[in-house]
Write an enzyme that holds these catalytic residues in place. Structure first.
Site, PDB file in Angstrom:
ATOM      1  NE  ARG A   1       0.948  10.227  10.338  1.00  0.00           N
ATOM      2  CZ  ARG A   1       0.507   9.218   9.595  1.00  0.00           C
ATOM      3  NH1 ARG A   1      -0.638   8.667   9.871  1.00  0.00           N
ATOM      4  NH2 ARG A   1       1.190   8.794   8.579  1.00  0.00           N
TER       5      ARG A   1
ATOM      6  CG  ASP B   1       3.837   1.392   9.541  1.00  0.00           C
ATOM      7  OD1 ASP B   1       3.913   1.621   8.319  1.00  0.00           O
ATOM      8  OD2 ASP B   1       3.606   2.282  10.376  1.00  0.00           O
TER       9      ASP B   1
ATOM     10  NE  ARG C   1      -6.782   4.376   6.293  1.00  0.00           N
ATOM     11  CZ  ARG C   1      -6.290   5.524   6.723  1.00  0.00           C
ATOM     12  NH1 ARG C   1      -6.614   5.990   7.903  1.00  0.00           N
ATOM     13  NH2 ARG C   1      -5.456   6.215   5.975  1.00  0.00           N
TER      14      ARG C   1
ATOM     15  CB  ILE D   1       8.276   6.729  14.240  1.00  0.00           C
ATOM     16  CG1 ILE D   1       9.459   5.781  14.045  1.00  0.00           C
ATOM     17  CG2 ILE D   1       7.920   7.462  12.941  1.00  0.00           C
ATOM     18  CD1 ILE D   1      10.745   6.431  13.555  1.00  0.00           C
TER      19      ILE D   1
ATOM     20  NE  ARG E   1      -0.248  12.606   8.033  1.00  0.00           N
ATOM     21  CZ  ARG E   1       0.878  12.845   7.399  1.00  0.00           C
ATOM     22  NH1 ARG E   1       1.396  11.907   6.640  1.00  0.00           N
ATOM     23  NH2 ARG E   1       1.477  14.005   7.477  1.00  0.00           N
TER      24      ARG E   1
ATOM     25  CE  LYS F   1      -1.461   1.557   4.108  1.00  0.00           C
ATOM     26  NZ  LYS F   1      -1.165   2.952   4.475  1.00  0.00           N
ATOM     27  CG  ASN F   2       2.500   2.621   3.448  1.00  0.00           C
ATOM     28  OD1 ASN F   2       1.343   2.975   3.204  1.00  0.00           O
ATOM     29  ND2 ASN F   2       2.935   2.385   4.675  1.00  0.00           N
TER      30      ASN F   2
ATOM     31  CB  CYS G   1      -4.332  10.587  11.798  1.00  0.00           C
ATOM     32  SG  CYS G   1      -2.808   9.760  12.154  1.00  0.00           S
TER      33      CYS G   1
HETATM   34  C1  EPZ Z   1       4.763   6.875   6.302  1.00  0.00           C
HETATM   35  O1  EPZ Z   1       4.010   7.913   6.870  1.00  0.00           O
HETATM   36  C2  EPZ Z   1       3.833   5.678   6.222  1.00  0.00           C
HETATM   37  N1  EPZ Z   1       2.699   6.008   5.344  1.00  0.00           N
HETATM   38  C3  EPZ Z   1       3.350   5.315   7.614  1.00  0.00           C
HETATM   39  O2  EPZ Z   1       2.552   4.152   7.500  1.00  0.00           O
HETATM   40  C4  EPZ Z   1       4.559   4.994   8.480  1.00  0.00           C
HETATM   41  O3  EPZ Z   1       4.120   4.722   9.801  1.00  0.00           O
HETATM   42  C5  EPZ Z   1       5.520   6.191   8.489  1.00  0.00           C
HETATM   43  O4  EPZ Z   1       5.884   6.537   7.140  1.00  0.00           O
HETATM   44  C6  EPZ Z   1       6.794   5.902   9.258  1.00  0.00           C
HETATM   45  O5  EPZ Z   1       7.425   4.785   8.712  1.00  0.00           O
HETATM   46  C7  EPZ Z   1       2.869   5.987   4.005  1.00  0.00           C
HETATM   47  O6  EPZ Z   1       3.949   5.698   3.504  1.00  0.00           O
HETATM   48  C8  EPZ Z   1       1.675   6.325   3.181  1.00  0.00           C
HETATM   49  P1  EPZ Z   1       6.867  10.246   8.263  1.00  0.00           P
HETATM   50  P2  EPZ Z   1       4.599   9.418   6.872  1.00  0.00           P
HETATM   51  O7  EPZ Z   1       6.717  11.499   7.469  1.00  0.00           O
HETATM   52  O8  EPZ Z   1       5.427   9.628   5.682  1.00  0.00           O
HETATM   53  C9  EPZ Z   1       7.032  13.658  11.577  1.00  0.00           C
HETATM   54  C10 EPZ Z   1       0.612   2.853   7.731  1.00  0.00           C
HETATM   55  O9  EPZ Z   1       0.191   2.283   8.733  1.00  0.00           O
HETATM   56  N2  EPZ Z   1       6.874  14.593  10.449  1.00  0.00           N
HETATM   57  O10 EPZ Z   1       8.009   9.340   7.968  1.00  0.00           O
HETATM   58  O11 EPZ Z   1       3.445  10.313   7.119  1.00  0.00           O
HETATM   59  C11 EPZ Z   1       5.813  12.749  11.738  1.00  0.00           C
HETATM   60  O12 EPZ Z   1       4.833  13.406  12.532  1.00  0.00           O
HETATM   61  C12 EPZ Z   1       1.162   4.261   7.831  1.00  0.00           C
HETATM   62  O13 EPZ Z   1       0.676   2.346   6.587  1.00  0.00           O
HETATM   63  C13 EPZ Z   1       6.880  15.949  10.689  1.00  0.00           C
HETATM   64  O14 EPZ Z   1       7.016  16.382  11.837  1.00  0.00           O
HETATM   65  O15 EPZ Z   1       5.525   9.399   8.149  1.00  0.00           O
HETATM   66  C14 EPZ Z   1       6.401  11.535  12.417  1.00  0.00           C
HETATM   67  O16 EPZ Z   1       6.508  11.804  13.810  1.00  0.00           O
HETATM   68  C15 EPZ Z   1       0.919   4.832   9.217  1.00  0.00           C
HETATM   69  N3  EPZ Z   1       6.750  16.816   9.646  1.00  0.00           N
HETATM   70  C16 EPZ Z   1       7.802  11.443  11.811  1.00  0.00           C
HETATM   71  O17 EPZ Z   1       8.085  12.740  11.280  1.00  0.00           O
HETATM   72  C17 EPZ Z   1       6.601  16.375   8.346  1.00  0.00           C
HETATM   73  O18 EPZ Z   1       6.510  17.212   7.426  1.00  0.00           O
HETATM   74  C18 EPZ Z   1       7.924  10.428  10.668  1.00  0.00           C
HETATM   75  O19 EPZ Z   1       6.827  10.636   9.819  1.00  0.00           O
HETATM   76  C19 EPZ Z   1       6.574  14.992   8.112  1.00  0.00           C
HETATM   77  C20 EPZ Z   1       6.723  14.115   9.171  1.00  0.00           C
END
Ligand code: EPZ
Length: 418
Positions: free
Chosen positions: A121, A306, A398, A328, A92, A22-23, A116
């Site tokens: 996020r 995850d 999802r 994370i 998101r 999915k990702n 969320c």
């Molecule tokens: C991706 O989300 C995945 N989703 C998530 O999977 C996964 O948990 C996550 O990466 C971490 O591996 C998809 O790929 C669609 P991040 P993402 O940006 O990209 C902070 C699932 O279950 N951050 O790597 O949104 C954020 O809040 C989902 O399939 C900022 O502060 O995660 C988090 O604490 C859930 N500002 C950390 O960084 C930003 O602009 C890592 O988030 C972006 C992120």
């Protein structure tokens, strides 16, 4: 709302096939916006988030046909470079259209994702990256407006912290920017590598995907492509834990064993017998007593956040105390409360969860929250005594394709009730 009714106690035996990721599918679908030529994507999982992204792309101007074999997209014109709140609030990852829209159409209007279940996020890193590439960013009425009337210019971008979709968004913007872009502190996840491979087949010039420094030479146009999405490492990892927690003998096929190194190592430390039979097959045999082993989530190639909830469910069955640290996301322990209702003994202390096993779990009525927390409740139900009813399984839909059919296929007593 659908529910799952699960009778626990049956060891899972047999073999489960992994679906496409999915990702990886989500950024690949968004990348189709970068060209006016046809894009054919194979192994797209038929899950809810994918249908949401497909609806969003149709609103933007893509023609999409979905058949057994593949999803074919063609975006001859960007009709409306927008991602409306109604769609973004349910997923998101809609922010993945930001980069492609600014790169292709010179502008984008995307609803702020809003928080969320697992945390605030924000997408501030996505926005600062786009600013560095020359876009002007405005925020109003809950929407992000990004405009780059004169196109994007390559830049040096350093992410304050590793962001998976932030890296993907900026990569998709940079491939059509003029000149060189260097992304430092880039995410190294396999899904980023898969996207880079697809973009390269479309004519992009990318080096270093999979490392923390990605170099992009911008090109003026990208052409169509046929691309097969990689296997879903989180789905596969969830099934590996299912085999371990039920004391079964399970084979997970069509996966990428290399993507699950951290999980395999951890489960073997815990006394399981988890081996990669070959590059695409993982075998799980329970080794007898499950030992408590601490775990800390980290960006890839560390232990995936995850898979944290699934691991916590497993540790409730270990003989002793284990400490799980979530680095994370700030609020990714919702599953702990529900596991406690089933009899688990878990103490939450900020980013740490202290799990005291072994608990004899008993079936209960529980409620799913975020996608992976819901998966952990399914795992706990598979080992709990008696019947568990999981409500709001749309969270599971999802990200897991036909999970109840796949689990029933290896002996689980699981029913979906409308
Ligand atoms: C991706 O989300 C995945 N989703 C998530 O999977 C996964 O948990 C996550 O990466 C971490 O591996 C998809 O790929 C669609 P991040 P993402 O940006 O990209 C902070 C699932 O279950 N951050 O790597 O949104 C954020 O809040 C989902 O399939 C900022 O502060 O995660 C988090 O604490 C859930 N500002 C950390 O960084 C930003 O602009 C890592 O988030 C972006 C992120």
């Amino acid at each position: 709302m659908d529910k799952f009714v699960i009778q626990g106690g049956t060891p899972l035996t047999g073999s489960i096939a992994t679906s496409g990721s999915k990702n990886s599918a989500l950024p690949a679908l968004a990348a189709a916006l970068l060209t006016d030529e046809p894009v054919v994507l194979r192994r797209i999982p038929r899950v809810r988030d994918i249908r949401t992204m497909e609806r969003l792309l149709v609103d933007i101007g893509s023609e999409i046909t979905v058949d057994e074999e593949a999803v074919t997209l063609r975006t001859e014109k960007i009709v409306s470079p927008e991602a409306p709140y109604e769609l973004v609030k349910t997923m998101r990852a809609s922010s993945l259209v930001l980069g492609p829209l600014v790169a292709r159409a010179g502008r984008a209007r995307v609803s702020m994702p809003g928080g969320c279940a697992i945390g605030a996020r924000p997408i501030d890193f996505h926005l600062s990256g786009l600013r560095h590439l020359g876009a002007e960013i405005f925020q109003e009425h809950g929407y992000i407006e990004a405009v780059a009337p004169n196109g994007l210019k390559g830049a040096n971008i350093v992410f304050d912290r590793i962001t998976v979709t932030g890296t993907e968004d900026i990569l998709m913007a940079a491939v059509l920017a003029e000149g060189e872009t260097v992304i430092t502190n880039a995410a190294r996840e396999p899904e980023v590598v898969d996207l880079a491979e697809m973009l390269t087949k479309m004519g992009a010039k990318i080096e270093g995907a999979g490392t923390s420094v990605i170099r992009v030479q911008g090109v003026s146009k990208l052409h169509g492509v046929t691309h097969e999405i990689i296997a879903d490492r989180i789905e596969a990892g969830t099934f590996v834990v299912a085999g371990a927690i039920t004391g079964g003998d399970l084979t997970i096929t069509d996966c990428v064993a290399d993507h699950l190194g951290a999980l395999i190592t951890k489960l073997n430390q815990a006394g399981m017998k988890v081996t990669a039979r070959d590059a695409t097959t993982i075998e799980v045999k329970s080794g007898g007593t499950l030992l408590p082993v601490d775990m800390t989530t980290e960006e890839y190639p560390g232990f995936a956040t995850d898979l944290q909830a699934q691991y916590m469910a497993l540790m409730t069955q270990a003989d002793g105390i284990s400490i799980i640290t979530e680095t994370i996301f700030e609020n990714r322990f919702m599953h702990a409360q529900e596991l406690m209702r089933m009899g688990a003994n878990i103490r939450l202390d900020g980013r740490r969860a202290i799990v005291a096993g072994r608990s004899r779990l008993s079936g209960a009525g529980v409620i799913a929250s975020d996608l992976r927390a819901s998966a952990s409740l399914v795992l706990a139900a598979l080992v709990a005594k008696g019947e568990t009813v999981i409500d709001r399984v749309y969270h599971i839909d999802r990200g897991y394709e036909k999970i109840e059919a796949k689990l029933a296929g290896v002996g689980a007593k699981i029913l979906r009730v409308e």
